[in-house]
Design a protein around this motif. Structure first.
Motif, PDB file in Angstrom:
ATOM      1  N   ALA A  29       0.586  -1.183  -0.218  1.00  0.00           N
ATOM      2  CA  ALA A  29      -0.031  -0.093   0.202  1.00  0.00           C
ATOM      3  C   ALA A  29       0.821   1.333  -0.122  1.00  0.00           C
ATOM      4  CB  ALA A  29      -0.898   0.103   1.153  1.00  0.00           C
ATOM      5  N   ASN A  30       2.140   1.269   0.601  1.00  0.00           N
ATOM      6  CA  ASN A  30       2.856   2.441   0.475  1.00  0.00           C
ATOM      7  C   ASN A  30       4.053   2.500  -0.390  1.00  0.00           C
ATOM      8  OD1 ASN A  30       2.055   3.976   3.207  1.00  0.00           O
ATOM      9  ND2 ASN A  30       2.120   1.885   3.918  1.00  0.00           N
ATOM     10  N   ILE A  31       3.752   1.684  -1.398  1.00  0.00           N
ATOM     11  CA  ILE A  31       4.737   1.694  -2.491  1.00  0.00           C
ATOM     12  C   ILE A  31       5.198   2.871  -3.221  1.00  0.00           C
ATOM     13  CG2 ILE A  31       3.471   1.061  -4.376  1.00  0.00           C
ATOM     14  CD1 ILE A  31       5.639  -1.405  -5.024  1.00  0.00           C
ATOM     15  N   ASP A  32       4.543   4.046  -3.160  1.00  0.00           N
ATOM     16  CA  ASP A  32       4.794   5.218  -3.912  1.00  0.00           C
ATOM     17  C   ASP A  32       4.718   6.342  -2.738  1.00  0.00           C
ATOM     18  OD1 ASP A  32       4.978   4.207  -6.390  1.00  0.00           O
ATOM     19  OD2 ASP A  32       2.575   4.248  -6.548  1.00  0.00           O
ATOM     20  N   THR A  33       4.774   5.978  -1.319  1.00  0.00           N
ATOM     21  CA  THR A  33       4.729   7.009  -0.300  1.00  0.00           C
ATOM     22  C   THR A  33       6.146   7.683  -0.120  1.00  0.00           C
ATOM     23  OG1 THR A  33       3.007   5.817   0.799  1.00  0.00           O
ATOM     24  CG2 THR A  33       4.349   7.379   2.219  1.00  0.00           C
ATOM     25  N   THR A  34       6.290   8.730  -0.784  1.00  0.00           N
ATOM     26  CA  THR A  34       8.012   9.654  -0.404  1.00  0.00           C
ATOM     27  C   THR A  34       7.942  10.568   0.857  1.00  0.00           C
ATOM     28  OG1 THR A  34       7.118  11.377  -1.737  1.00  0.00           O
ATOM     29  CG2 THR A  34       7.777   9.395  -3.195  1.00  0.00           C
ATOM     30  N   ARG A  35       6.770  10.753   1.531  1.00  0.00           N
ATOM     31  CA  ARG A  35       6.906  11.119   2.771  1.00  0.00           C
ATOM     32  C   ARG A  35       6.154  10.647   3.789  1.00  0.00           C
ATOM     33  NH1 ARG A  35       4.907  17.481   1.890  1.00  0.00           N
ATOM     34  NH2 ARG A  35       6.317  16.874  -0.050  1.00  0.00           N
ATOM     35  N   THR A  36       6.955  10.542   4.724  1.00  0.00           N
ATOM     36  CA  THR A  36       6.129   9.809   6.219  1.00  0.00           C
ATOM     37  C   THR A  36       6.198  10.730   7.377  1.00  0.00           C
ATOM     38  OG1 THR A  36       8.209   8.626   6.893  1.00  0.00           O
ATOM     39  CG2 THR A  36       6.766   7.384   5.333  1.00  0.00           C
ATOM     40  N   GLU A  37       5.921  10.302   8.586  1.00  0.00           N
ATOM     41  CA  GLU A  37       6.096  11.036   9.598  1.00  0.00           C
ATOM     42  C   GLU A  37       7.449  10.974  10.147  1.00  0.00           C
ATOM     43  OE1 GLU A  37       4.681   7.461  12.933  1.00  0.00           O
ATOM     44  OE2 GLU A  37       2.981   8.524  11.791  1.00  0.00           O
ATOM     45  N   TYR A  38       8.243   9.805   9.579  1.00  0.00           N
ATOM     46  CA  TYR A  38       9.663  10.135  10.025  1.00  0.00           C
ATOM     47  C   TYR A  38      10.497  11.027   9.164  1.00  0.00           C
ATOM     48  CZ  TYR A  38       7.913   5.951  12.519  1.00  0.00           C
ATOM     49  OH  TYR A  38       7.359   4.930  13.221  1.00  0.00           O
ATOM     50  N   GLY A  39       9.636  11.657   8.340  1.00  0.00           N
ATOM     51  CA  GLY A  39      10.614  12.483   7.329  1.00  0.00           C
ATOM     52  C   GLY A  39      11.161  12.051   5.947  1.00  0.00           C
ATOM     53  N   GLY A  40      10.973  10.680   5.849  1.00  0.00           N
ATOM     54  CA  GLY A  40      11.547  10.501   4.608  1.00  0.00           C
ATOM     55  C   GLY A  40      10.736   9.438   3.978  1.00  0.00           C
ATOM     56  N   PRO A  41      11.090   8.734   3.091  1.00  0.00           N
ATOM     57  CA  PRO A  41      10.150   7.709   2.260  1.00  0.00           C
ATOM     58  C   PRO A  41       9.902   6.567   3.069  1.00  0.00           C
ATOM     59  CG  PRO A  41      12.221   8.257   0.804  1.00  0.00           C
ATOM     60  CD  PRO A  41      12.443   8.796   2.220  1.00  0.00           C
ATOM     61  N   TYR A  42       8.865   5.940   2.685  1.00  0.00           N
ATOM     62  CA  TYR A  42       8.362   4.696   3.388  1.00  0.00           C
ATOM     63  C   TYR A  42       9.550   3.548   3.566  1.00  0.00           C
ATOM     64  CZ  TYR A  42       5.732   0.613   4.875  1.00  0.00           C
ATOM     65  OH  TYR A  42       5.269  -0.575   5.495  1.00  0.00           O
ATOM     66  N   ARG A  43       9.609   2.973   4.570  1.00  0.00           N
ATOM     67  CA  ARG A  43      10.747   1.829   4.654  1.00  0.00           C
ATOM     68  C   ARG A  43       9.913   0.554   4.715  1.00  0.00           C
ATOM     69  NH1 ARG A  43      16.035   2.383   4.545  1.00  0.00           N
ATOM     70  NH2 ARG A  43      16.951   4.310   5.072  1.00  0.00           N
ATOM     71  N   ARG A  44      10.378  -0.507   3.850  1.00  0.00           N
ATOM     72  CA  ARG A  44       9.900  -1.785   3.902  1.00  0.00           C
ATOM     73  C   ARG A  44       9.975  -2.282   5.276  1.00  0.00           C
ATOM     74  NH1 ARG A  44      11.868  -6.843   3.654  1.00  0.00           N
ATOM     75  NH2 ARG A  44      10.303  -8.355   2.565  1.00  0.00           N
ATOM     76  N   LYS A  45       8.957  -3.125   5.650  1.00  0.00           N
ATOM     77  CA  LYS A  45       8.950  -3.731   6.954  1.00  0.00           C
ATOM     78  C   LYS A  45       8.817  -5.089   6.895  1.00  0.00           C
ATOM     79  CE  LYS A  45       6.216   0.055   9.472  1.00  0.00           C
ATOM     80  NZ  LYS A  45       4.876   0.192   9.973  1.00  0.00           N
ATOM     81  N   TYR A  46       9.516  -5.862   7.894  1.00  0.00           N
ATOM     82  CA  TYR A  46       9.200  -7.354   7.837  1.00  0.00           C
ATOM     83  C   TYR A  46       9.033  -7.823   9.120  1.00  0.00           C
ATOM     84  CZ  TYR A  46      14.182  -6.698   9.390  1.00  0.00           C
ATOM     85  OH  TYR A  46      15.357  -6.410  10.244  1.00  0.00           O
ATOM     86  N   VAL A  47       8.742  -9.034   9.256  1.00  0.00           N
ATOM     87  CA  VAL A  47       8.291  -9.632  10.537  1.00  0.00           C
ATOM     88  C   VAL A  47       9.197 -10.783  10.815  1.00  0.00           C
ATOM     89  CG1 VAL A  47       6.505 -11.038  11.745  1.00  0.00           C
ATOM     90  CG2 VAL A  47       5.821  -9.394  10.036  1.00  0.00           C
ATOM     91  N   VAL A  48       9.661 -10.703  12.268  1.00  0.00           N
ATOM     92  CA  VAL A  48      10.707 -11.646  12.773  1.00  0.00           C
ATOM     93  C   VAL A  48      10.006 -12.643  13.628  1.00  0.00           C
ATOM     94  CG1 VAL A  48      12.842 -11.953  13.831  1.00  0.00           C
ATOM     95  CG2 VAL A  48      12.499 -10.083  12.627  1.00  0.00           C
ATOM     96  N   PHE A  49       9.895 -14.001  13.232  1.00  0.00           N
ATOM     97  CA  PHE A  49       9.208 -14.915  14.168  1.00  0.00           C
ATOM     98  C   PHE A  49      10.556 -15.641  15.068  1.00  0.00           C
ATOM     99  CE2 PHE A  49       6.320 -16.059  10.352  1.00  0.00           C
ATOM    100  CZ  PHE A  49       5.409 -15.009  10.712  1.00  0.00           C
ATOM    101  N   GLN A  50       9.694 -16.217  16.163  1.00  0.00           N
ATOM    102  CA  GLN A  50      10.696 -16.804  16.984  1.00  0.00           C
ATOM    103  C   GLN A  50       9.851 -18.120  17.751  1.00  0.00           C
ATOM    104  OE1 GLN A  50      11.567 -15.303  20.982  1.00  0.00           O
ATOM    105  NE2 GLN A  50      13.879 -15.981  20.817  1.00  0.00           N
ATOM    106  N   GLU A  51      10.333 -19.134  17.960  1.00  0.00           N
ATOM    107  CA  GLU A  51       9.633 -20.170  18.795  1.00  0.00           C
ATOM    108  C   GLU A  51       9.374 -19.778  19.967  1.00  0.00           C
ATOM    109  OE1 GLU A  51      10.769 -24.765  20.322  1.00  0.00           O
ATOM    110  OE2 GLU A  51      12.091 -23.577  19.252  1.00  0.00           O
ATOM    111  N   ARG A  52       8.007 -20.283  20.426  1.00  0.00           N
ATOM    112  CA  ARG A  52       7.679 -19.726  21.653  1.00  0.00           C
ATOM    113  C   ARG A  52       8.243 -20.625  22.589  1.00  0.00           C
ATOM    114  NH1 ARG A  52       1.137 -19.606  22.129  1.00  0.00           N
ATOM    115  NH2 ARG A  52       1.318 -21.749  21.626  1.00  0.00           N
ATOM    116  N   GLY A  53       8.711 -20.110  23.849  1.00  0.00           N
ATOM    117  CA  GLY A  53       9.283 -20.957  24.987  1.00  0.00           C
ATOM    118  C   GLY A  53      10.586 -21.144  24.420  1.00  0.00           C
TER     119      GLY A  53
END
Length: 144
Positions: A29-53
């Motif tokens: 959805a943010n592939i064309d977002t050049t301005r964010t609340e952080y002041g620059g273009p949108y940065r791609r996010k990724y999810v990090v999983f971990q085994e529970r326990g």
């Protein structure tokens, strides 16, 4: 491994995978977002999983084998710090003094591939939950 423990494992995977799909959708959805609340273009996010326990001592492995509290959890939603793409467009409001606009570091092909993998993981866990449900139903029918 208990029956409900098996369901808990699949349920945790469904929750984590759903969050992963939401993050991927946000990236697209943010592939064309050049301005964010952080002041620059949108940065791609990724999810990090971990085994529970995820404790590494013998007692935790032994207890986990008895109780089966396994599964997966999300420990972090990170930001991809790779370079932004540059596009020459001097008329763009976010262009620098040389006329280049910094675009988000999101690649549609990568995001769609990640979405397909997440969908397959979600689908596999739904299948596992249905198998658990069918086994429970068959077990209850034995008692009749």
């Amino acid at each position: 491994m208990s029956f409900l423990g098996s369901m808990s494992i699949s349920a945790s995977a469904l929750t984590a995978t759903r969050l992963r799909m939401d993050v991927i959708a946000e990236n697209i959805a943010n592939i064309d977002t050049t301005r964010t609340e952080y002041g620059g273009p949108y940065r791609r996010k990724y999810v990090v999983f971990q085994e529970r326990g995820n404790n590494r001592d013998f007692a935790s492995f032994f207890n986990r084998a008895q109780r089966s509290p396994g599964g997966v959890r999300v420990i972090n939603i990170g930001r991809d710090m790779s370079e932004f793409k540059l596009d020459y467009n001097p008329s763009h409001p976010d262009a620098d003094e040389n006329g280049y606009v910094r675009l988000p570091n999101v690649e549609v092909v990568q995001e769609m591939t990640d979405m397909m993998a997440a969908y397959r993981a979600y689908e596999a866990n739904i299948t596992a939950l249905n198998a658990f449900k069918d086994m429970a139903t068959k077990t209850l029918e034995i008692g009749r």
